[in-house]
Write an enzyme that holds these catalytic residues in place. Structure first.
Site, PDB file in Angstrom:
ATOM      1  N   TYR A 156      49.574  49.930  42.497  1.00  0.00           N
ATOM      2  CA  TYR A 156      48.817  49.146  41.505  1.00  0.00           C
ATOM      3  C   TYR A 156      49.173  49.585  40.079  1.00  0.00           C
ATOM      4  O   TYR A 156      49.427  48.744  39.203  1.00  0.00           O
ATOM      5  CB  TYR A 156      47.328  49.332  41.789  1.00  0.00           C
ATOM      6  CG  TYR A 156      46.399  48.551  40.891  1.00  0.00           C
ATOM      7  CD1 TYR A 156      46.239  47.172  41.064  1.00  0.00           C
ATOM      8  CD2 TYR A 156      45.671  49.184  39.891  1.00  0.00           C
ATOM      9  CE1 TYR A 156      45.365  46.452  40.244  1.00  0.00           C
ATOM     10  CE2 TYR A 156      44.803  48.478  39.078  1.00  0.00           C
ATOM     11  CZ  TYR A 156      44.652  47.116  39.261  1.00  0.00           C
ATOM     12  OH  TYR A 156      43.798  46.410  38.444  1.00  0.00           O
ATOM     13  N   LYS A 160      50.963  47.387  37.074  1.00  0.00           N
ATOM     14  CA  LYS A 160      50.331  47.135  35.775  1.00  0.00           C
ATOM     15  C   LYS A 160      51.156  47.736  34.630  1.00  0.00           C
ATOM     16  O   LYS A 160      51.223  47.170  33.541  1.00  0.00           O
ATOM     17  CB  LYS A 160      48.898  47.671  35.766  1.00  0.00           C
ATOM     18  CG  LYS A 160      47.974  46.976  36.768  1.00  0.00           C
ATOM     19  CD  LYS A 160      47.861  45.479  36.502  1.00  0.00           C
ATOM     20  CE  LYS A 160      46.788  44.828  37.358  1.00  0.00           C
ATOM     21  NZ  LYS A 160      46.624  43.389  37.071  1.00  0.00           N
TER      22      LYS A 160
HETATM   23  P1  NDP Z   1      38.759  39.970  41.914  1.00  0.00           P
HETATM   24  O1  NDP Z   1      39.195  40.674  43.156  1.00  0.00           O
HETATM   25  O2  NDP Z   1      37.318  39.781  41.665  1.00  0.00           O
HETATM   26  O3  NDP Z   1      39.490  38.533  41.835  1.00  0.00           O
HETATM   27  C1  NDP Z   1      40.870  38.449  42.050  1.00  0.00           C
HETATM   28  C2  NDP Z   1      41.332  37.059  41.702  1.00  0.00           C
HETATM   29  O4  NDP Z   1      42.761  37.006  41.913  1.00  0.00           O
HETATM   30  C3  NDP Z   1      40.720  36.005  42.576  1.00  0.00           C
HETATM   31  O5  NDP Z   1      40.493  34.849  41.812  1.00  0.00           O
HETATM   32  C4  NDP Z   1      41.805  35.732  43.617  1.00  0.00           C
HETATM   33  O6  NDP Z   1      41.799  34.397  44.111  1.00  0.00           O
HETATM   34  C5  NDP Z   1      43.047  35.929  42.786  1.00  0.00           C
HETATM   35  N1  NDP Z   1      44.201  36.235  43.599  1.00  0.00           N
HETATM   36  C6  NDP Z   1      44.442  37.350  44.348  1.00  0.00           C
HETATM   37  N2  NDP Z   1      45.626  37.248  44.971  1.00  0.00           N
HETATM   38  C7  NDP Z   1      46.154  36.061  44.632  1.00  0.00           C
HETATM   39  C8  NDP Z   1      47.353  35.382  44.943  1.00  0.00           C
HETATM   40  N3  NDP Z   1      48.274  35.915  45.756  1.00  0.00           N
HETATM   41  N4  NDP Z   1      47.561  34.153  44.399  1.00  0.00           N
HETATM   42  C9  NDP Z   1      46.657  33.599  43.574  1.00  0.00           C
HETATM   43  N5  NDP Z   1      45.493  34.186  43.228  1.00  0.00           N
HETATM   44  C10 NDP Z   1      45.247  35.403  43.765  1.00  0.00           C
HETATM   45  O7  NDP Z   1      39.453  40.771  40.727  1.00  0.00           O
HETATM   46  P2  NDP Z   1      38.988  41.129  39.241  1.00  0.00           P
HETATM   47  O8  NDP Z   1      38.329  39.957  38.621  1.00  0.00           O
HETATM   48  O9  NDP Z   1      38.298  42.427  39.269  1.00  0.00           O
HETATM   49  O10 NDP Z   1      40.408  41.391  38.557  1.00  0.00           O
HETATM   50  C11 NDP Z   1      41.110  40.387  37.838  1.00  0.00           C
HETATM   51  C12 NDP Z   1      42.321  41.044  37.198  1.00  0.00           C
HETATM   52  O11 NDP Z   1      41.890  42.114  36.360  1.00  0.00           O
HETATM   53  C13 NDP Z   1      43.307  41.643  38.205  1.00  0.00           C
HETATM   54  O12 NDP Z   1      44.627  41.455  37.756  1.00  0.00           O
HETATM   55  C14 NDP Z   1      42.943  43.116  38.176  1.00  0.00           C
HETATM   56  O13 NDP Z   1      44.035  43.920  38.549  1.00  0.00           O
HETATM   57  C15 NDP Z   1      42.571  43.298  36.723  1.00  0.00           C
HETATM   58  N6  NDP Z   1      41.729  44.465  36.483  1.00  0.00           N
HETATM   59  C16 NDP Z   1      40.482  44.560  37.019  1.00  0.00           C
HETATM   60  C17 NDP Z   1      39.700  45.680  36.771  1.00  0.00           C
HETATM   61  C18 NDP Z   1      38.319  45.842  37.320  1.00  0.00           C
HETATM   62  O14 NDP Z   1      37.729  46.916  37.089  1.00  0.00           O
HETATM   63  N7  NDP Z   1      37.755  44.873  38.005  1.00  0.00           N
HETATM   64  C19 NDP Z   1      40.196  46.799  35.948  1.00  0.00           C
HETATM   65  C20 NDP Z   1      41.524  46.576  35.426  1.00  0.00           C
HETATM   66  C21 NDP Z   1      42.236  45.446  35.688  1.00  0.00           C
HETATM   67  P3  NDP Z   1      41.134  34.031  45.573  1.00  0.00           P
HETATM   68  O15 NDP Z   1      39.659  34.011  45.361  1.00  0.00           O
HETATM   69  O16 NDP Z   1      41.715  32.691  45.883  1.00  0.00           O
HETATM   70  O17 NDP Z   1      41.570  35.120  46.510  1.00  0.00           O
END
Ligand code: NDP
Length: 248
Positions: A156, A160
């Site tokens: 991961y 990033k």
């Molecule tokens: P969630 O797990 O809540 O949501 C992930 C989202 O990504 C969902 O909408 C999911 O869609 C989508 N997704 C995952 N895999 C795919 C794929 N192969 N194709 C299309 N869509 C996909 O994550 P967060 O909201 O927590 O995180 C969002 C972003 O922020 C990510 O990039 C994460 O790495 C980053 N981030 C988050 C942090 C945190 O503390 N939460 C901290 C730092 C960064 P579906 O519902 O269809 O699966």
């Protein structure tokens, strides 16, 4: 000065929940029309419904960002639905945590393919649309661990960190066309992704946060909306941490 995004079209990947959903809702509230993308179209419908209920314009799209053919089809479908693209938010992301010694190649590939290669393919597929915009924006959702590294998250953190270097490179390639590219690096944001942590892990994490609380998806969405707006027209190639002062 008020943030005003009417007449602009935004594409937000990972818009079904968490940070992506908050970003889609915030961009729509500022007036943008939003293509809400999730791995399956049905997953994005609730976000679209929320935007429409508030008087905004949005359409759901299904696209697995790990599948190049899906991304090509997405770019065509969004262009057909909206006619233009001004703002691209690469937010879709996954984790497959584990210690290096035990991490499978599959877990490495899944995370790199989704978080890094997916962003590359999405930017590439939408680049000709962005180049036609007078106010193009690429906003990539990275993570503070892409800067610091993190034990148990080698895949991961590498994805990033790569996304940050990718963002800076994109900013250099497209800057002369007036398009900005920036990364937002969230810290600990309460979403499904962080739900797996135990109460003890959460408490330990909060102790290291200057503001004394975890972040919300709206904390991230506010910064993304600002970056998408004319207020940030002279900001490019930057990594903006949204982490409440984590480990300052
Ligand atoms: P969630 O797990 O809540 O949501 C992930 C989202 O990504 C969902 O909408 C999911 O869609 C989508 N997704 C995952 N895999 C795919 C794929 N192969 N194709 C299309 N869509 C996909 O994550 P967060 O909201 O927590 O995180 C969002 C972003 O922020 C990510 O990039 C994460 O790495 C980053 N981030 C988050 C942090 C945190 O503390 N939460 C901290 C730092 C960064 P579906 O519902 O269809 O699966």
């Amino acid at each position: 000065m008020k943030i005003e995004l009417s007449e602009r079209v935004a594409v937000v990947t990972g818009a079904s929940r968490g940070i992506g959903r908050a970003v889609a809702v915030a961009l729509a509230a500022a007036g943008a029309s939003v293509a809400c993308v999730a791995s399956k179209e049905a997953n994005a419908q609730a976000t679209v419904d929320a935007i429409r209920a508030a008087g905004g314009r949005a359409e759901p799209f299904g696209c697995d960002v790990g599948r190049p053919a899906d991304i090509t089809a997405l770019a065509d479908a969004v262009a057909k639905a909206f006619g233009r693209v001004d703002i691209l938010v690469n937010n879709a992301g996954v984790t497959r945590d584990g210690l290096l010694m035990r991490m499978s190649e599959e877990d490495w590939d899944t995370v790199l393919d989704t978080n890094l290669k997916g962003a590359f393919l999405v930017v590439k597929a939408f680049s000709r649309h962005l180049l036609r915009s007078k106010c193009g924006r690429v906003i990539n959702i990275a993570s503070v661990v892409g800067i610091s590294g993190n034990g148990g998250q080698a895949n991961y953190a590498a994805s990033k960190g790569g996304l940050i270097a990718f963002t800076k490179s994109v900013s250099k390639e497209i800057g002369s066309r007036g398009i900005t590219a920036n990364a937002v690096a969230p810290g600990f944001i309460t979403t499904d992704m962080t739900d797996a942590l135990t109460a003890e892990q959460r408490d330990a994490m909060v102790k290291g946060i200057t503001l004394g609380r975890t972040g919300t998806p709206d904390d991230v969405a506010g910064v993304v909306t600002w970056l998408a707006s004319d207020l940030a027209a002279y900001v490019t190639g930057q990594v903006i941490a949204v982490d409440g002062g984590l480990r300052l």
